[in-house]
Motif scaffolding. Sequence first.
Motif, PDB file in Angstrom:
ATOM      1  N   VAL A  45      53.106  54.473  38.242  1.00  0.00           N
ATOM      2  CA  VAL A  45      53.526  55.673  37.518  1.00  0.00           C
ATOM      3  C   VAL A  45      55.014  55.917  37.739  1.00  0.00           C
ATOM      4  N   LEU A  46      55.497  55.621  38.942  1.00  0.00           N
ATOM      5  CA  LEU A  46      56.924  55.789  39.240  1.00  0.00           C
ATOM      6  C   LEU A  46      57.778  54.894  38.345  1.00  0.00           C
ATOM      7  N   ARG A  48      56.986  53.646  35.408  1.00  0.00           N
ATOM      8  CA  ARG A  48      56.846  53.951  33.981  1.00  0.00           C
ATOM      9  C   ARG A  48      57.413  55.325  33.611  1.00  0.00           C
ATOM     10  N   TYR A  49      57.137  56.371  34.456  1.00  0.00           N
ATOM     11  CA  TYR A  49      57.490  57.733  34.061  1.00  0.00           C
ATOM     12  C   TYR A  49      58.562  58.388  34.930  1.00  0.00           C
ATOM     13  N   GLY A  50      58.649  58.051  36.191  1.00  0.00           N
ATOM     14  CA  GLY A  50      59.643  58.669  37.059  1.00  0.00           C
ATOM     15  C   GLY A  50      59.009  59.272  38.306  1.00  0.00           C
ATOM     16  N   ILE A  52      59.000  62.442  39.655  1.00  0.00           N
ATOM     17  CA  ILE A  52      58.311  63.745  39.586  1.00  0.00           C
ATOM     18  C   ILE A  52      56.927  63.571  38.987  1.00  0.00           C
ATOM     19  N   GLU A  53      56.832  62.814  37.921  1.00  0.00           N
ATOM     20  CA  GLU A  53      55.536  62.589  37.293  1.00  0.00           C
ATOM     21  C   GLU A  53      54.599  61.820  38.213  1.00  0.00           C
ATOM     22  N   ALA A  54      55.147  60.888  38.982  1.00  0.00           N
ATOM     23  CA  ALA A  54      54.318  60.123  39.918  1.00  0.00           C
ATOM     24  C   ALA A  54      53.752  61.028  41.002  1.00  0.00           C
ATOM     25  N   CYS A  55      54.582  61.920  41.522  1.00  0.00           N
ATOM     26  CA  CYS A  55      54.097  62.860  42.547  1.00  0.00           C
ATOM     27  C   CYS A  55      53.049  63.815  41.975  1.00  0.00           C
ATOM     28  N   LEU A  56      53.289  64.302  40.751  1.00  0.00           N
ATOM     29  CA  LEU A  56      52.316  65.204  40.127  1.00  0.00           C
ATOM     30  C   LEU A  56      51.003  64.489  39.834  1.00  0.00           C
ATOM     31  N   ALA A  57      51.070  63.237  39.417  1.00  0.00           N
ATOM     32  CA  ALA A  57      49.847  62.476  39.145  1.00  0.00           C
ATOM     33  C   ALA A  57      49.056  62.257  40.439  1.00  0.00           C
TER      34      ALA A  57
END
Length: 144
Positions: A45-46, A48-50, A52-57
């Motif tokens: 996820v990191l 592909r999206y970054g 912040i999004e990886a931590c939220l996921a």
Amino acid sequence: MLQRIVDEVKDSTGTALRQTSLAAIAVISLFVTMAFLCGAAFVAVLDRYGPIEACLAGAAIFLIVALIAACIYLVRKRQFEARAAARARAATTSLLTDPALIVTGIQIVRALGVKRLVPILALGGLALGLMASRTSAGDQTPAE
């Protein structure tokens, strides 16, 4: 005789210890596997999206797991309470069907006589009714 009992206890203790050790190894292995899977998902996820999004996921996944565990805990707790209540009801009814208790009651009736026993039974019934109404009123929670 005593040696046989000691041998049985040793065998059962050894078996239980081996089973517990195997279960502990399985739990530790599962924990390490889940850690690597979470790490892999985070990195994917990191990339592909970054960040912040990886931590939220990751937080969302662990929140879902925690909610599932809480629901399972509540269901098991209610089942345990229902079983405990059923055991209490069974213990109460088993006292009334105990043959020794019935024989004792018949002997008391013979010793005291029916005319003396009627007022005692009336008072006992009144006390039982008051106790039953008190416990049923205590079970209800006031409405908010």
